[in-house]
Design a protein around this motif. Structure first.
Motif, PDB file in Angstrom:
ATOM      1  N   LEU A   1      27.726  10.035  26.617  1.00 52.86           N
ATOM      2  CA  LEU A   1      26.439   9.928  27.290  1.00 52.86           C
ATOM      3  C   LEU A   1      25.322  10.455  26.400  1.00 52.86           C
ATOM      4  N   ARG A   2      25.620  11.483  25.620  1.00 54.57           N
ATOM      5  CA  ARG A   2      24.582  12.045  24.751  1.00 54.57           C
ATOM      6  C   ARG A   2      24.229  11.110  23.615  1.00 54.57           C
TER       7      ARG A   2
ATOM      8  N   THR B   1      21.598   9.271  27.848  1.00 56.74           N
ATOM      9  CA  THR B   1      21.113   9.715  29.146  1.00 56.74           C
ATOM     10  C   THR B   1      20.043  10.793  28.955  1.00 56.74           C
TER      11      THR B   1
ATOM     12  N   HIS C   1      18.607  13.642  30.506  1.00 59.44           N
ATOM     13  CA  HIS C   1      18.711  15.100  30.600  1.00 59.44           C
ATOM     14  C   HIS C   1      19.809  15.650  29.698  1.00 59.44           C
ATOM     15  N   LEU C   2      20.915  14.941  29.640  1.00 59.17           N
ATOM     16  CA  LEU C   2      22.038  15.443  28.841  1.00 59.17           C
ATOM     17  C   LEU C   2      21.702  15.426  27.355  1.00 59.17           C
TER      18      LEU C   2
ATOM     19  N   ARG D   1      21.895   2.278  29.457  1.00 57.40           N
ATOM     20  CA  ARG D   1      21.180   3.483  29.891  1.00 57.40           C
ATOM     21  C   ARG D   1      20.418   3.207  31.177  1.00 57.40           C
TER      22      ARG D   1
ATOM     23  N   CYS E   1      21.340   5.082  34.576  1.00 54.39           N
ATOM     24  CA  CYS E   1      20.359   6.027  35.118  1.00 54.39           C
ATOM     25  C   CYS E   1      19.822   5.562  36.457  1.00 54.39           C
TER      26      CYS E   1
ATOM     27  N   LEU F   1      23.209   7.451  38.462  1.00 52.76           N
ATOM     28  CA  LEU F   1      22.794   8.843  38.376  1.00 52.76           C
ATOM     29  C   LEU F   1      21.778   9.192  39.443  1.00 52.76           C
TER      30      LEU F   1
ATOM     31  N   GLU G   1      24.375  13.813  35.771  1.00 51.63           N
ATOM     32  CA  GLU G   1      24.807  13.228  34.506  1.00 51.63           C
ATOM     33  C   GLU G   1      26.158  13.784  34.079  1.00 51.63           C
TER      34      GLU G   1
END
Lengths: 210, 210
Positions: free
Chosen positions: A171-172, A177, A179-180, B134, B138, B142, B159
């Motif tokens: 996810l990073r 994503t 927030h992450l 994404r 999201c 999410l 997340e």
DNA sequence: CCCTCAAGTCATCGATCGATGACTTATCTG
DNA sequence: CAGATAAGTCATCGATCGATGACTTGAGGG
């Protein structure tokens, strides 16, 4: 749209200014270094032998002389690297936090900024990659994580925690994503601890068979 | 080593035995169906226009007449599909279990047996894929997951739970971890509940600032 | 100094891929 | 049945890729 970037130079392309000009081992090492970065960033299919040779400043034919094939270059670039990724040591209960630190905050600039195992997922189209991934994940990380748990399904719980770490990395980097991606280590640590507690802690979830 | 499999027929290659022989919309639909399977299984780079056209039993040039380019085929194959992947409804506290069920046990045979979002990771080399991933992750998942949590970092915790689900899917399919691959839904549910409790439950981890 | 051997290069092959435009054929209508 | 329109095909181009073998060049030893 540049499907294949050309700006991968800057690391291993100069002959160190004092060494021999035609040094087989040095050239081999530079090829492996640039191949590692390319494969990590663009994947196996997205990397051409001409790309790697161009990074080093050498003729593409030299790659085949040294490694036999593109697949041979890939295999050697992946094997010679992971001997340098040891499991964290120390108290067993610190393992989750240390793994997270290794995954997220260690300097993996030689692997396009990601943990080698996550970077390797970009080359999942290559046949040997999945086997190597599974073997390295199982033998290395999951075995150590399973020692954290007790009960009959400790191996499954270790895999679930590994899934969590893997998902965070993906996810990073791959998904991005919001927030992450910008979270700091201290942002993640409490949640990581809570999850490790839920999976390995002294209050396991009610097992359906006991 | 067959880098590109040829055995993808069996789904949409026959003209339904009673319909018109030359039906533009039907052919378009069959192309999209086979493209979806190919892209999900082999990724964008690993799928050629000739492959998809061969599955349908049609000339490759027709693909360009209908979709303009390979990228256009990919985009349309991905967009026309995800309208059929709705979020589970019902009580909010059942959302984690339902998401896990959708991820693991729903029939995704049209997507090589994986959830479309996970299958799409195989095409991460394509430019638009990351953005679409994404956005879909999201806006869709999410956002709904964040409603489960309270506090200032609910989005981050959502997340993290999404990372867990994603990691489970990847370990099951791409890596092939032994225990997770053969686990049943009832094997996973208690651990899933424990992790959801740890992230969203009434006993949040000690926040470092309060 | 020059000879040798290895490091590195050059030219090129065959296959594959995305893409284009001219061509053929099936189906529908009058 | 005949003509038109759209569905589908054929031939081919240009680029790129992995790979091969003959060639060139540089460094070290006698």
């Amino acid at each position: 749209m540049p499907e294949r970037s050309e700006a991968a130079e800057g690391a291993a392309e100069r002959p160190a200014a004092g060494a021999r000009k035609r040094d087989r081992e040095a050239t081999r090492a530079r090829l492996l270094e640039c191949a590692r970065l390319r494969f990590a960033r663009d994947g196996y299919d997205g990397t051409s032998v001409r790309d790697v040779a161009g990074d080093v400043g050498v003729d593409p034919a030299l790659v085949f002389r040294y490694f036999g094939s593109k697949s041979g270059l890939f295999t050697e670039a992946m094997t010679t690297s992971h001997e340098a990724v040891p499991l964290p040591d120390g108290p067993l209960e610190d393992l989750p936090a240390k793994l997270m630190h290794q995954l997220v905050f260690q300097d993996w600039s030689e692997y396009a900024g990601e943990h080698p195992l996550i970077a390797m997922l970009r080359s999942a189209s290559h046949e040997d990659t999945r086997d190597r991934l599974r073997q390295q994940v199982c033998d290395g990380y999951l075995g150590a994580l399973a020692e954290l748990a007790q009960g009959n399904d400790k191996a499954l719980r270790a895999e679930l925690f590994g899934a969590f770490l893997l998902g965070v990395g993906i996810l990073r980097t791959a998904v991005g994503t919001p927030h992450l991606t910008v979270a700091t280590e201290s942002d993640l640590t409490p949640h990581l601890t809570a999850i490790a507690q839920a999976l390995f802690g002294p209050t396991p979830p009610p097992a359906p068979s006991a």
